[in-house]
Design an enzyme around this catalytic site. Structure first.
Site, PDB file in Angstrom:
ATOM      1  N   ASP A  82     -63.305   8.462  36.504  1.00 41.68           N
ATOM      2  CA  ASP A  82     -61.952   8.952  36.245  1.00 41.68           C
ATOM      3  C   ASP A  82     -60.892   8.014  36.864  1.00 41.68           C
ATOM      4  O   ASP A  82     -61.180   7.281  37.799  1.00 41.68           O
ATOM      5  CB  ASP A  82     -61.835  10.346  36.896  1.00 41.68           C
ATOM      6  CG  ASP A  82     -60.687  11.147  36.325  1.00 41.68           C
ATOM      7  OD1 ASP A  82     -59.840  10.566  35.641  1.00 41.68           O
ATOM      8  OD2 ASP A  82     -60.642  12.360  36.586  1.00 41.68           O
ATOM      9  N   LYS A 107     -69.953   8.339  30.397  1.00 41.95           N
ATOM     10  CA  LYS A 107     -70.117   9.605  31.133  1.00 41.95           C
ATOM     11  C   LYS A 107     -69.211  10.621  30.457  1.00 41.95           C
ATOM     12  O   LYS A 107     -67.991  10.427  30.384  1.00 41.95           O
ATOM     13  CB  LYS A 107     -69.737   9.404  32.593  1.00 41.95           C
ATOM     14  CG  LYS A 107     -69.941  10.645  33.444  1.00 41.95           C
ATOM     15  CD  LYS A 107     -69.783  10.286  34.914  1.00 41.95           C
ATOM     16  CE  LYS A 107     -69.732  11.505  35.811  1.00 41.95           C
ATOM     17  NZ  LYS A 107     -69.362  11.150  37.178  1.00 41.95           N
ATOM     18  N   TRP A 108     -69.800  11.704  29.947  1.00 43.56           N
ATOM     19  CA  TRP A 108     -69.080  12.726  29.177  1.00 43.56           C
ATOM     20  C   TRP A 108     -68.874  13.942  30.078  1.00 43.56           C
ATOM     21  O   TRP A 108     -69.774  14.752  30.249  1.00 43.56           O
ATOM     22  CB  TRP A 108     -69.897  13.095  27.926  1.00 43.56           C
ATOM     23  CG  TRP A 108     -69.229  14.043  26.983  1.00 43.56           C
ATOM     24  CD1 TRP A 108     -68.888  15.334  27.208  1.00 43.56           C
ATOM     25  CD2 TRP A 108     -68.834  13.762  25.639  1.00 43.56           C
ATOM     26  NE1 TRP A 108     -68.313  15.881  26.096  1.00 43.56           N
ATOM     27  CE2 TRP A 108     -68.262  14.927  25.105  1.00 43.56           C
ATOM     28  CE3 TRP A 108     -68.911  12.628  24.816  1.00 43.56           C
ATOM     29  CZ2 TRP A 108     -67.784  15.006  23.810  1.00 43.56           C
ATOM     30  CZ3 TRP A 108     -68.439  12.708  23.519  1.00 43.56           C
ATOM     31  CH2 TRP A 108     -67.871  13.896  23.028  1.00 43.56           C
ATOM     32  N   ASP A 109     -67.661  14.066  30.630  1.00 43.13           N
ATOM     33  CA  ASP A 109     -67.397  15.110  31.618  1.00 43.13           C
ATOM     34  C   ASP A 109     -66.736  16.331  30.959  1.00 43.13           C
ATOM     35  O   ASP A 109     -66.244  16.264  29.820  1.00 43.13           O
ATOM     36  CB  ASP A 109     -66.472  14.518  32.696  1.00 43.13           C
ATOM     37  CG  ASP A 109     -66.618  15.199  34.051  1.00 43.13           C
ATOM     38  OD1 ASP A 109     -67.197  16.281  34.108  1.00 43.13           O
ATOM     39  OD2 ASP A 109     -66.125  14.635  35.042  1.00 43.13           O
ATOM     40  N   MET A 110     -66.680  17.439  31.652  1.00 40.33           N
ATOM     41  CA  MET A 110     -66.054  18.669  31.147  1.00 40.33           C
ATOM     42  C   MET A 110     -65.817  19.565  32.360  1.00 40.33           C
ATOM     43  O   MET A 110     -66.763  20.096  32.916  1.00 40.33           O
ATOM     44  CB  MET A 110     -67.032  19.328  30.161  1.00 40.33           C
ATOM     45  CG  MET A 110     -66.459  20.377  29.254  1.00 40.33           C
ATOM     46  SD  MET A 110     -66.482  21.978  30.049  1.00 40.33           S
ATOM     47  CE  MET A 110     -66.191  23.036  28.688  1.00 40.33           C
ATOM     48  N   ASN A 111     -64.540  19.660  32.785  1.00 37.37           N
ATOM     49  CA  ASN A 111     -64.289  20.185  34.123  1.00 37.37           C
ATOM     50  C   ASN A 111     -63.644  21.561  34.228  1.00 37.37           C
ATOM     51  O   ASN A 111     -63.045  21.870  35.255  1.00 37.37           O
ATOM     52  CB  ASN A 111     -63.451  19.175  34.906  1.00 37.37           C
ATOM     53  CG  ASN A 111     -64.290  17.999  35.358  1.00 37.37           C
ATOM     54  OD1 ASN A 111     -65.304  18.185  36.009  1.00 37.37           O
ATOM     55  ND2 ASN A 111     -63.898  16.798  35.003  1.00 37.37           N
ATOM     56  N   CYS A 117     -72.048  15.530  31.857  1.00 39.50           N
ATOM     57  CA  CYS A 117     -71.528  15.928  33.163  1.00 39.50           C
ATOM     58  C   CYS A 117     -70.547  17.055  32.916  1.00 39.50           C
ATOM     59  O   CYS A 117     -69.805  17.035  31.934  1.00 39.50           O
ATOM     60  CB  CYS A 117     -70.820  14.749  33.815  1.00 39.50           C
ATOM     61  SG  CYS A 117     -69.963  15.183  35.337  1.00 39.50           S
ATOM     62  N   ASP A 145     -71.853  17.774  41.613  1.00 44.25           N
ATOM     63  CA  ASP A 145     -70.832  17.019  42.346  1.00 44.25           C
ATOM     64  C   ASP A 145     -71.165  16.957  43.831  1.00 44.25           C
ATOM     65  O   ASP A 145     -70.527  16.230  44.581  1.00 44.25           O
ATOM     66  CB  ASP A 145     -69.460  17.675  42.165  1.00 44.25           C
ATOM     67  CG  ASP A 145     -68.779  17.180  40.899  1.00 44.25           C
ATOM     68  OD1 ASP A 145     -69.339  16.291  40.234  1.00 44.25           O
ATOM     69  OD2 ASP A 145     -67.685  17.680  40.577  1.00 44.25           O
TER      70      ASP A 145
END
Ligand code: DGJ
Length: 727
Positions: free
Chosen positions: A366, A475-479, A525, A547
């Site tokens: 990020d 990296k495929w994130d989703m927060n 992720c 994390d």
């Protein structure tokens, strides 16, 4: 592996060398489950039903005296005609009445494993599976249910899903359609599942099943760290190394529910599927709806037996084929060393050191597109901030590639910041409910992935970044979880479909991108493990586990996930000490040992490491590369340990000629120190050399007597052994 019919085609026996699954049609009408468990050569109906005359219940088939649906083991139960337990399917007919009565029509054997339209599912090569297709129907409602059971050669696994067809003339509404409904005989079971929260995922919960319904679920729009879409029913004496286990895992990344009912007689009904609280689906005349696939696992070799089944299935029949036999690169991730403050100088410096140490992939996490050094802006625009990184992503890729490293980039494609150009241009693209406030999570809203225009927008972003081949890893994130789950684009009558349509949209986007760029390694992720599920694994062959990078917490998190996932699927990084999430101090060796049997990476500011630490890291990386193939493709086991001050893992190759064993001591504790650790997954006929000490051991002795370890005055200490067979 075979599927046989007997009793004039009224009984079907699905089996392989490990398991049998037996179904019967009663009175030419009702499909019931007769058995699931350890394989049996030939089914001769030893478990014939005993029908008891009971008061205050309903009587059903005139052909069988005292038969009541109250304890009838329906294979896909409905409600309304005398089975009062949890139903597998609920449909509102065109008449407005919530009732269907499914009766058996026919079954046949398919030689291939059917695909599920729009959903990830296991796959197989010719000859690796056989499938039983069963058709049940309710003619007056115009509803047909197709049920698919595929068995894999040599695995204690059956996968199952349903297809629902509206062959009537008018629209019907599916209120619920579970993927799994399984009847198990009345006896004592423990209910085992994985619960957690952000940065503390995959803790084992285990309790004795009691009368009534026990349920876990996610209603968050993602499978969630709160509950993994998994549960197992295990015998009370089952442990890692022995005992019976029935395990169930849903191949789906959205809201789910999993429940077990122990009825008045002690019979057990296990169910899992789409969460009915977040689901309703209108099915027009001629339309079909397909449920996600569920994995049904049986082992009588303890929890490790179940894990081996899941690991083998996912390694060979779920993750993208391209990565099945591909060793994974050792990476350096920028997050914990730079957070949002990414600069070309730092990237240059870190990748220089990474190259010297033997690291193979640099991941820019990020920060690279943010206008400020925070999570407050720019999500959705995906434009590199050239004030931070002059020359943009091309320049970063060039720097990394010059060092001989691969380059990976972080995205969070499903999100949109209020402070973004995208939101100014397309506020209607976010999930929202008119006249109600939109709730932010980590300063961001969620894009409406059910919309075609949103799907195409995300796909095009990836085309822009991937088409030149300069990025080898994403990296495929989703927060954040979903709120105000409404699509402005969906018709009034389809509003309740949005939860599932979001996931279908996500899968469509992932399918398009990963199939267009099959050589790019995707790491899933979601704030770590908030969407660690087999649905994502189908597209992203590795997932950032948590994390929380603290070595002690990771022994619990990785153990938990290893119940289901092979270590090659789990990102495990050596990070800085004191740990950023827990403040705990652990040695470099401990951090490495806890990560090394998994998908090893580093996530720390290498420029701050002392010389001796650099030397240690270089040795770790060299050792990991030497053993990588065996570690990433070996069999991983958790061990039963003498007391809770220890955790123990081993990775053993398929012919048991090599094993790495890790024993993790939580605390210095002389009271708990006199223990023996049995290495139960070696070959008792072999002799082994322990490579660090040169000592020779018999496999039989290691397995039966066990290994003792010294009393070390240290908390969070790891004992590591590398055994190799001597001839
Ligand atoms: C959550 C992830 O789990 C972290 O590894 C990191 O990528 C941050 N998001 C970045 O925002």
């Amino acid at each position: 592996m075979s599927i046989n019919f007997q009793k004039n085609g009224l009984i079907a026996h699905i089996k392989n060398s490990s398991i049998s699954y037996i179904l019967e049609v009663i009175d030419d009408k009702y499909l019931i489950n007769r058995y699931f468990g350890k394989t049996i050569r030939e089914y001769r109906e030893t478990n014939s039903f005993q029908y008891f005359k009971r008061g205050y219940n309903t009587q059903h088939l005139s052909s069988i005296e005292n038969l009541s649906f109250d304890d009838f083991p329906f294979e896909y139960p409905t409600r309304g005609h005398g089975d009062y337990r949890i139903p597998a399917i609920s449909i509102t007919q065109a008449t407005g009445i919530d009732f269907i009565d499914l009766t058996f029509k026919e079954w046949r054997i398919l030689n291939e494993k059917p695909k599920i339209s729009g959903l990830p599912s296991t796959f197989s090569e010719e000859g690796e599976t056989e499938t039983l297709e069963i058709i049940c129907e309710d003619i007056s409602a115009g509803i047909r249910v197709y049920m698919y059971y595929s068995i894999f050669d040599n695995l204690g696994i059956i996968v199952r899903h349903q297809k629902i067809e509206n062959f009537g003339k008018q629209k019907i509404t599916i209120n619920s359609a579970k993927s799994l409904s399984l009847e198990l005989p009345a006896k004592d079971y423990d209910f085992l599942s994985l619960y957690g929260t952000h940065a503390k995922e995959a803790n084992v919960s285990r309790f004795a099943l009691h009368r009534g319904i026990q349920k876990i679920e996610s209603a968050r729009g993602a499978s969630s760290p709160q509950h993994q879409p998994f549960f197992a029913l295990v015998s009370p004496d089952t442990c890692e190394e022995s005992g019976e286990v029935y395990g169930f895992h849903l191949i789906y990344s959205g809201s789910f529910s999993a429940e077990v009912e122990k009825d008045q007689f002690g019979n057990v009904r296990a169910q899992m599927g789409l969460n009915p609280d977040n689901f309703k689906w209108s099915l027009e005349s001629g339309e079909i709806f397909e449920t996600p696939e569920v994995v049904i696992n049986y082992s009588n070799n303890g929890l490790n037996g179940m894990s081996q089944n899941f690991h083998k299935l996912y390694k060979s029949h779920l993750i993208p084929k391209k990565f099945m036999n591909q060793e994974r690169p050792i990476l350096l991730n920028s997050w914990e060393s730079m957070y949002y403050d990414v600069t070309l100088d730092k990237i240059e410096q870190q990748s220089n050191i990474a190259q010297e140490l033997g690291i193979e992939l640099f991941v820019l996490d990020d920060g690279w597109f943010r206008l400020t050094n925070s999570s407050k802006t720019s999500m959705g625009d995906w434009k590199c901030n050239e004030k931070k990184l002059p020359g943009g992503i091309n320049k970063v890729a060039e720097i990394i590639h010059k060092k001989g490293l691969k380059f990976g980039l972080w995205f969070e494609p499903e999100m949109i910041s209020k402070a973004s150009n995208l939101y100014s241009e397309h506020p209607e693209w976010a999930l929202q409910i008119p006249n109600y406030p939109m709730v932010e999570g980590r300063n961001q809203y969620v894009l409406d992935l059910s919309r075609k225009d949103v799907q195409e927008y995300i796909i095009n972003i990836f085309h822009d970044y991937l088409k030149d081949g300069q990025i080898e890893y994403i990296k495929w994130d989703m927060n954040r979880p979903l709120t105000e789950v409404n699509s402005l684009a969906l018709d009034f009558g389809r509003k309740s479909e949005i939860w599932h349509r979001y996931i279908l949209g996500l899968y469509y986007v992932l399918e398009t991108i990963t199939s267009t760029y099959p050589n790019v390694l995707f790491e899933g992720c979601s704030s770590g493990g908030a969407r660690f599920d087999p649905g994502m694994l189908y597209y992203t062959p590795q997932i950032w586990t948590s994390d929380n990078t603290d070595a002690f917490d990771r022994t619990i998190i990785q153990s938990g996930y290893s119940l289901l996932y092979p270590p090659i699927a789990m990102g495990a990084h050596v990070s800085i000490t004191p740990n950023h999430q827990t403040g705990r101090i652990t040695s470099m060796n401990t951090r490495y040992q806890v990560a090394r049997l998994f998908n090893l990476g580093y996530e720390l500011d290498l420029s701050k490491c002392q010389d001796y630490e650099m030397k240690e890291i270089a040795e770790q990386i060299a050792e990991s590369k030497r053993n990588r193939k065996f570690i990433q493709y070996g069999d991983f086991f958790r061990h039963d340990v003498p007391n809770d001050n220890y955790s123990m893992w081993s990775t053993v190759n398929s012919d048991k000629t090599e094993a790495i064993v890790i024993i993790f001591q939580k605390f210095y504790n002389p009271i708990k120190s006199h223990c023996l650790f049995k290495l139960n997954y070696l070959n008792s006929d072999f002799d082994y050399c322990e490579k660090n000490t040169g000592k020779i051991y018999g496999g039989d002795e290691l397995m039966s007597v066990g290994l003792s370890i010294p009393l070390i005055k240290s908390d969070f200490h790891v004992f590591a052994f590398h055994f190799e067979k001597i001839s």
